[in-house]
Design a protein around this motif. Structure first.
Motif, PDB file in Angstrom:
ATOM      1  N   LEU A 262       0.826  -1.200   0.000  1.00 51.56           N
ATOM      2  CA  LEU A 262       0.000   0.000   0.000  1.00 51.56           C
ATOM      3  C   LEU A 262       0.864   1.254   0.000  1.00 51.56           C
ATOM      4  N   SER A 263       0.315   2.312  -0.590  1.00 53.71           N
ATOM      5  CA  SER A 263       1.032   3.583  -0.628  1.00 53.71           C
ATOM      6  C   SER A 263       0.032   4.728  -0.546  1.00 53.71           C
ATOM      7  N   ILE A 264       0.283   5.695   0.350  1.00 51.42           N
ATOM      8  CA  ILE A 264      -0.551   6.889   0.426  1.00 51.42           C
ATOM      9  C   ILE A 264       0.334   8.104   0.702  1.00 51.42           C
ATOM     10  N   ASP A 265      -0.183   9.263   0.391  1.00 43.98           N
ATOM     11  CA  ASP A 265       0.454  10.543   0.722  1.00 43.98           C
ATOM     12  C   ASP A 265      -0.677  11.534   0.937  1.00 43.98           C
ATOM     13  N   SER A 266      -1.154  11.632   2.182  1.00 46.65           N
ATOM     14  CA  SER A 266      -2.332  12.441   2.459  1.00 46.65           C
ATOM     15  C   SER A 266      -2.466  12.662   3.954  1.00 46.65           C
ATOM     16  N   PRO A 267      -3.003  13.805   4.359  1.00 48.09           N
ATOM     17  CA  PRO A 267      -3.429  13.921   5.752  1.00 48.09           C
ATOM     18  C   PRO A 267      -4.756  13.184   5.926  1.00 48.09           C
ATOM     19  N   HIS A 268      -5.144  12.947   7.159  1.00 45.43           N
ATOM     20  CA  HIS A 268      -6.504  12.462   7.390  1.00 45.43           C
ATOM     21  C   HIS A 268      -7.458  13.597   7.035  1.00 45.43           C
ATOM     22  N   LEU A 269      -8.533  13.288   6.347  1.00 50.46           N
ATOM     23  CA  LEU A 269      -9.425  14.313   5.835  1.00 50.46           C
ATOM     24  C   LEU A 269     -10.432  14.809   6.867  1.00 50.46           C
ATOM     25  N   CYS A 270     -10.468  14.187   8.039  1.00 52.69           N
ATOM     26  CA  CYS A 270     -11.417  14.579   9.088  1.00 52.69           C
ATOM     27  C   CYS A 270     -10.674  15.091  10.309  1.00 52.69           C
ATOM     28  N   GLU A 271     -11.306  16.040  10.988  1.00 48.27           N
ATOM     29  CA  GLU A 271     -10.778  16.400  12.299  1.00 48.27           C
ATOM     30  C   GLU A 271     -11.025  15.230  13.251  1.00 48.27           C
ATOM     31  N   PRO A 272     -10.293  15.167  14.355  1.00 54.34           N
ATOM     32  CA  PRO A 272     -10.411  14.004  15.240  1.00 54.34           C
ATOM     33  C   PRO A 272     -11.843  13.780  15.710  1.00 54.34           C
ATOM     34  N   SER A 273     -12.279  12.531  15.606  1.00 53.00           N
ATOM     35  CA  SER A 273     -13.620  12.146  16.049  1.00 53.00           C
ATOM     36  C   SER A 273     -13.559  11.757  17.528  1.00 53.00           C
ATOM     37  N   PRO A 274     -14.705  11.542  18.165  1.00 53.18           N
ATOM     38  CA  PRO A 274     -14.696  11.269  19.611  1.00 53.18           C
ATOM     39  C   PRO A 274     -13.759  10.141  20.035  1.00 53.18           C
ATOM     40  N   GLN A 275     -13.668   9.071  19.242  1.00 49.13           N
ATOM     41  CA  GLN A 275     -12.795   7.958  19.616  1.00 49.13           C
ATOM     42  C   GLN A 275     -11.474   7.962  18.847  1.00 49.13           C
ATOM     43  N   ARG A 276     -11.359   8.818  17.833  1.00 53.30           N
ATOM     44  CA  ARG A 276     -10.268   8.732  16.865  1.00 53.30           C
ATOM     45  C   ARG A 276     -10.316   7.372  16.179  1.00 53.30           C
ATOM     46  N   THR A 277      -9.699   6.372  16.725  1.00 61.40           N
ATOM     47  CA  THR A 277      -9.826   5.021  16.192  1.00 61.40           C
ATOM     48  C   THR A 277     -11.111   4.395  16.728  1.00 61.40           C
ATOM     49  N   PRO A 278     -12.001   3.928  15.845  1.00 54.54           N
ATOM     50  CA  PRO A 278     -13.217   3.284  16.346  1.00 54.54           C
ATOM     51  C   PRO A 278     -12.871   1.999  17.085  1.00 54.54           C
ATOM     52  N   ILE A 279     -13.814   1.514  17.886  1.00 58.34           N
ATOM     53  CA  ILE A 279     -13.626   0.195  18.500  1.00 58.34           C
ATOM     54  C   ILE A 279     -13.295  -0.811  17.404  1.00 58.34           C
ATOM     55  N   LEU A 280     -12.319  -1.663  17.657  1.00 60.06           N
ATOM     56  CA  LEU A 280     -11.846  -2.592  16.640  1.00 60.06           C
ATOM     57  C   LEU A 280     -12.332  -4.006  16.925  1.00 60.06           C
ATOM     58  N   TYR A 281     -13.123  -4.522  15.993  1.00 57.32           N
ATOM     59  CA  TYR A 281     -13.568  -5.910  16.019  1.00 57.32           C
ATOM     60  C   TYR A 281     -12.724  -6.726  15.042  1.00 57.32           C
ATOM     61  N   GLN A 282     -12.660  -8.030  15.294  1.00 52.99           N
ATOM     62  CA  GLN A 282     -12.005  -8.923  14.343  1.00 52.99           C
ATOM     63  C   GLN A 282     -12.596 -10.312  14.497  1.00 52.99           C
ATOM     64  N   ALA A 283     -12.659 -11.042  13.392  1.00 58.42           N
ATOM     65  CA  ALA A 283     -13.304 -12.357  13.425  1.00 58.42           C
ATOM     66  C   ALA A 283     -12.422 -13.439  12.820  1.00 58.42           C
ATOM     67  N   GLY A 284     -11.120 -13.230  12.828  1.00 57.06           N
ATOM     68  CA  GLY A 284     -10.224 -14.234  12.260  1.00 57.06           C
ATOM     69  C   GLY A 284     -10.146 -15.477  13.133  1.00 57.06           C
ATOM     70  N   SER A 285     -10.152 -16.651  12.501  1.00 59.20           N
ATOM     71  CA  SER A 285     -10.135 -17.898  13.275  1.00 59.20           C
ATOM     72  C   SER A 285      -8.972 -18.809  12.917  1.00 59.20           C
ATOM     73  N   SER A 286      -8.295 -18.537  11.801  1.00 56.22           N
ATOM     74  CA  SER A 286      -7.092 -19.295  11.461  1.00 56.22           C
ATOM     75  C   SER A 286      -5.966 -18.863  12.391  1.00 56.22           C
ATOM     76  N   PRO A 287      -4.853 -19.600  12.450  1.00 49.31           N
ATOM     77  CA  PRO A 287      -3.724 -19.143  13.281  1.00 49.31           C
ATOM     78  C   PRO A 287      -3.278 -17.723  12.940  1.00 49.31           C
ATOM     79  N   LYS A 288      -3.220 -17.408  11.646  1.00 51.68           N
ATOM     80  CA  LYS A 288      -2.828 -16.056  11.241  1.00 51.68           C
ATOM     81  C   LYS A 288      -3.877 -15.035  11.695  1.00 51.68           C
ATOM     82  N   GLY A 289      -5.149 -15.408  11.558  1.00 50.73           N
ATOM     83  CA  GLY A 289      -6.225 -14.510  11.971  1.00 50.73           C
ATOM     84  C   GLY A 289      -6.244 -14.287  13.469  1.00 50.73           C
TER      85      GLY A 289
END
Length: 452
Positions: free
Chosen positions: A206-233
Motif C-alpha cells: 500500500l502507498s498513500i500521501d495524504s493527511p486524514h481528511l477529518c478532524e479528530p472524532s470522539p474515539q479517533r480510532t473506532p472500536i476494533l472488532y475482528q473475526a479471524g479464526s485461522s492461526p494467522k487470523g
C-alpha cells in the motif's frame, strides 16, 4: 457466577442473513430491510433491551461457488441483494442514545484514505458509538467485482492487513494533533496546518500521501472488532482487536479457541481481559420449553437447503454441488473462512455429513442454536460463558424482528434477575461503555503508540 454478559444483535443489510429461507415465514419482515423504518425500529428495540451493540456483517460479492454460478444465491435471496451497512447507522443513531454499532469493512477492497474518512464520519455522527469489524474478505467474486484479477492468498491477506492497520493508526491517531483545531473566528483560523501531519506511507502492498481528511472524532480510532479464526487470523486479532467474534459448535471447541486468543494477547504484551470475546449464538425462546420447541418446528418448515449450501460454498471456497448429501466432511485448510470449516471438523467426536451441515446452518448459520424457556436459555448462556471464558454473544436472528423482540422481552429480564446483565447503560463512547475508561486507545494497544 459469570460477570455481566455482553450482548450484540448480529444482522446484515439484506433478507437472508444466517437463517436461509426464513424470509418466507409469514411473520418475517426482513423484506423491508431497504427502508429506514426497518432499521430505526430495530435499533429502538435493541436499546430497550440494553443491547451493547448491533453488529452488521457485510459482503461485497455474490455466493457463486456453488455450481459455479450465483444462481442459487440469487434465487433464494442468500445475502443478495445486500445494501451498504454503513448508511443505516446514522438514522439508527438518531433514534437511540446508547446503542453502539459495529460495522464490517473489508480492507482488501477499500482504499485507506476514503475508508478512514467514512469511519471518522460515522464516529462523529454517532457521538463515538461506532466500531469497525476488520475483515480481509473471502469471496473471489468480491475481488473480481472490485477490479482485482484474483483474490490474494489467505495468509497474504493478513500481511496486507498489518500494513493497512499501520496506515489507519497513522491517519486516525497521528495526523491531527489534539490541539490542531483552533476555531479562532476572530483570526479566521479554523485549524493550524503545522499541527496536521501529512501521512506518507510507501509499503510493500500500500502507498498513500495524504493527511486524514477529518478532524479528530470522539474515539479517533473506532472500536476494533475482528473475526479471524485461522492461526494467522488469531494472531492478528490478539494484536489489534478489542472485540473478537468467534464461532464454535460446542463449548469444547470454543474453549480452546478462546484460550488461544487470550494466550496470544498475553504473549504480545496485552492484558488478555482486554479482549472482549463474543460467541455467535442463535436463541429461539418462548414462555415454556414446549412452546419454544414448537416455534423451532415451525421455523424448520421454511428452511432452504439450496440456500444453505450456496452460502456454505461461499464461506469455505468449496463447491458443495459436487458432493453427495451423504458424503462426510473432512477437515482441510480453506482459502475462505477457516472458522466455518473448523466449526464442523474440529470436534473429533462428531463427523458431519453434507446433509446434516445444510440442515444445521439453515437456521442460525454455524452457530449453536439454543431453544427453550427463558430459564433454559439463560442457563445455557451461563454455561457457555462459564466453560469457554467468552464475554458475551452475537445473537443471530431467525425471523425478523421476532427473534430480537423475543430476546428483549423474555431473555433480558431473566438475565437481569440473576444479576448477570446490566440495568442501565454506562455513559460515554463505545470504548468507554465497554471498558469504563477514556475514549481513545491506550497502551499497550499498538495503535496507541501513534497518538499525538
Amino acid at each position: 457466577m459469570p460477570n455481566e454478559i455482553l450482548l450484540n444483535a448480529f444482522d446484515m443489510n439484506c433478507m437472508a442473513h444466517q437463517s436461509f429461507g426464513l424470509w418466507r415465514h409469514p411473520r418475517d419482515r426482513s423484506v423491508n430491510y431497504k427502508t429506514t423504518e426497518y432499521w430505526t425500529d430495530l435499533a429502538q428495540t435493541l436499546e430497550r433491551g440494553l443491547f451493547d451493540g448491533l453488529f452488521l456483517a457485510d459482503v461485497l460479492g455474490t455466493y457463486d461457488v456453488y455450481g459455479g454460478s450465483p444462481g442459487a444465491a440469487i434465487r433464494t435471496a442468500t445475502q443478495i441483494p445486500v445494501n451498504d451497512p454503513t448508511l443505516v447507522i446514522p438514522p439508527m443513531a438518531m433514534v437511540t442514545e446508547n446503542l453502539c454499532f459495529g460495522v464490517t469493512g473489508t480492507l482488501s477492497y477499500e482504499s485507506p484514505v476514503p475508508f478512514a474518512r467514512r469511519m471518522s464520519t460515522l464516529d462523529h455522527l454517532t457521538g463515538g458509538r461506532v466500531g469497525w469489524n476488520v475483515v480481509t474478505g473471502y469471496l473471489q467474486s468480491a475481488a473480481k467485482g472490485t477490479g482485482q484479477v484474483d483474490q490474494s492468498a489467505h495468509d497474504t491477506r493478513y500481511d496486507i492487513a498489518e500494513e493497512y492497520m499501520e496506515i489507519m493508526y497513522k491517519l486516525w491517531e497521528a495526523s491531527w494533533s489534539e490541539n490542531a483545531v483552533r476555531l479562532d473566528r476572530k483570526a479566521g483560523v479554523f485549524a493550524d496546518p503545522d499541527r496536521i501531519e501529512q501521512i506518507k506511507h510507501d509499503g510493500l502492498y500500500l502507498s498513500i500521501d495524504s493527511p486524514h481528511l477529518c478532524e479528530p472524532s470522539p474515539q479517533r480510532t473506532p472500536i476494533l472488532y475482528q473475526a479471524g479464526s485461522s492461526p494467522k487470523g488469531r494472531s492478528f486479532a490478539a494484536k489489534h482487536a478489542e472485540c473478537v467474534f468467534v464461532v464454535g459448535p460446542s463449548t469444547a471447541v470454543l474453549t480452546s479457541v478462546v484460550a488461544d486468543l487470550r494466550q496470544r494477547a498475553t504473549d504480545g504484551g496485552r492484558d488478555p481481559a482486554d479482549l472482549k470475546i463474543f460467541a455467535m449464538m442463535t436463541v429461539i425462546v418462548a414462555p415454556t420449553d414446549e412452546e419454544a420447541q414448537a416455534k423451532l418446528a415451525d421455523y424448520q418448515r421454511y428452511v432452504s437447503h439450496e440456500s444453505a449450501l450456496a452460502v456454505l460454498s461461499g464461506w469455505t471456497g468449496i463447491d458443495f454441488s459436487h458432493f453427495s448429501l451423504d458424503d462426510k466432511l473432512t477437515n482441510s485448510k480453506v482459502e475462505g473462512i477457516q472458522g466455518v470449516m473448523d466449526a464442523f471438523t474440529a470436534d473429533p467426536g462428531r463427523v458431519w455429513t453434507i446433509r446434516e451441515i445444510a440442515e444445521k446452518i439453515a437456521i442460525g448459520g454455524p452457530s449453536p442454536v439454543v431453544v427453550g424457556s427463558p430459564t433454559t436459555v439463560v442457563n445455557e448462556m451461563e454455561r457457555w460463558v462459564r466453560e469457554t471464558d467468552v464475554d458475551g454473544f452475537n445473537l443471530a436472528r431467525v425471523v425478523a424482528p421476532e427473534t430480537f423482540v423475543d430476546v428483549v422481552d423474555l431473555v433480558v429480564p431473566e438475565m437481569q434477575s440473576r444479576g448477570i446483565y446490566k440495568r442501565e447503560y454506562r455513559p460515554g463512547t463505545y470504548r468507554e461503555k465497554l471498558y469504563g475508561r477514556g475514549p481513545h486507545l491506550t497502551t499497550p494497544h499498538p495503535g496507541s503508540a501513534y497518538h499525538r
